[in-house]
Design a protein around this motif. Structure first.
Motif, short mmCIF file in Angstrom:
data_model
loop_
_atom_site.label_atom_id
_atom_site.label_comp_id
_atom_site.label_asym_id
_atom_site.label_seq_id
_atom_site.Cartn_x
_atom_site.Cartn_y
_atom_site.Cartn_z
N MET B 50 8.27 -6.47 4.25
CA MET B 50 9.53 -6.32 3.53
C MET B 50 9.60 -4.91 2.96
O MET B 50 8.62 -4.42 2.38
CB MET B 50 9.63 -7.37 2.42
N GLU B 56 15.42 -10.58 2.41
CA GLU B 56 15.01 -11.97 2.50
C GLU B 56 14.56 -12.19 3.94
O GLU B 56 15.26 -11.83 4.87
CB GLU B 56 16.18 -12.92 2.19
N THR B 65 11.44 -13.35 -0.64
CA THR B 65 12.45 -12.45 -1.18
C THR B 65 11.76 -11.27 -1.84
O THR B 65 10.58 -11.35 -2.19
CB THR B 65 13.34 -13.16 -2.22
N LEU B 66 12.51 -10.20 -2.01
CA LEU B 66 11.93 -8.97 -2.55
C LEU B 66 12.86 -8.34 -3.56
O LEU B 66 14.06 -8.17 -3.30
CB LEU B 66 11.67 -7.98 -1.42
N THR B 68 12.56 -4.89 -5.54
CA THR B 68 11.76 -3.69 -5.76
C THR B 68 12.04 -3.05 -7.12
O THR B 68 11.20 -2.31 -7.63
CB THR B 68 12.01 -2.64 -4.67
N SER B 73 7.99 -10.18 -5.67
CA SER B 73 8.38 -10.86 -4.44
C SER B 73 8.00 -12.33 -4.58
O SER B 73 6.94 -12.64 -5.14
CB SER B 73 7.67 -10.24 -3.23
N CYS B 90 -0.43 -11.06 -0.89
CA CYS B 90 0.57 -10.01 -0.75
C CYS B 90 -0.15 -8.66 -0.80
O CYS B 90 -1.20 -8.53 -1.42
CB CYS B 90 1.65 -10.08 -1.81
N HIS B 92 0.80 -4.54 -1.40
CA HIS B 92 1.84 -3.60 -1.82
C HIS B 92 1.48 -2.18 -1.39
O HIS B 92 0.34 -1.75 -1.56
CB HIS B 92 1.97 -3.65 -3.35
#
Lengths: 115, 110
Positions: B50, B56, B65-66, B68, B73, B90, B92
């Motif tokens: 993402m 999404e 979903t994200l 930022t 998320s 996750c 990043h």
């Protein structure tokens, strides 16, 4: 069949011995990551390379660990001398280019036991 | 050093329940957020990549979903099945660094 390969899959050695783990990236992937999985730390980044140059090895104990990429088809992680606390699963992962939108592809891991 | 946090650390749900968990990350210099599924004794496998605020993504019963701007998320699993039992990680990315969270360990009971 593009996949990351790691050898050996299992390694049992005695404290003080040198250990070398190897990773063959997916052809064309120019970024290689080394991770260590432990119960306490989860998935811990040790080092990563882009276009064979080390970008970050801050997660690696420098006195005993070294990571190299002698050519585009081979990455190595060495521990010398090994200690019992190094016992863990070591994963190699590769990616098509960092920073990139591409996901990382993980190898099967090397399970290291240091007695 | 990035501070990527996942919550909860572990989760037990019944088969058929829907569930969700969170990945929080620093919002500055955001580049990408990846979700991985990691089954016991296997290697992590990518679920989603993402990159844009508001993204999404959906794959079967799993979606993400994200945000930022606020640095989080969500990963959702609809109608959990025992085979969804795994650790969900996750990762990043900012402009020059990448870190994994510690993961959320999901157990789905039949």
């Amino acid at each position: 069949d593009a996949r990351v390969t790691q050898t050996p899959r299992h390694k049992v050695t005695e404290m003080g011995q040198e250990v070398t783990m190897r990773c063959q990236p997916i052809l064309g992937h120019n970024t290689v990551f080394w991770y260590r999985q432990t119960m306490m730390q989860g998935l811990e980044l040790l080092a990563y390379f882009r276009n064979r140059a080390p970008l970050d090895d801050s997660g690696m104990p420098k006195d005993r660990f070294s990571a190299e990429m002698p050519d585009a088809t081979l990455a190595t992680l060495k521990i010398q001398p090994s200690e019992p606390r190094d016992s863990a699963v070591y994963f190699c992962a590769t990616e098509g280019g960092f920073p990139s939108y591409n996901e990382q592809f993980f190898g099967p891991g090397t399970r290291l036991t240091v007695l | 050093i990035l501070n990527v946090e996942q919550s909860p650390q572990s989760l037990h749900v019944q088969e058929g329940d829907s569930t969700n968990f969170t990945c929080s990350f620093p919002s500055s210099n955001f580049y990408a957020l990846h979700w991985y599924r990691w089954e016991t004794a296997k290697s992590p496998e990518a679920l989603f990549v993402m990159t844009l605020n508001g993204d999404e993504k959906k794959k079967g019963r799993i979606s993400a979903t994200l945000n930022t701007k606020e640095g989080y998320s969500y990963l959702y699993i609809k109608g959990s099945q025992p085979e969804d039992s795994a650790t969900y990680l996750c990762a990043h990315y900012n402009n020059n660094d990448m870190r994994f969270g510690a993961g959320t360990r999901l157990t789905v009971k039949p």
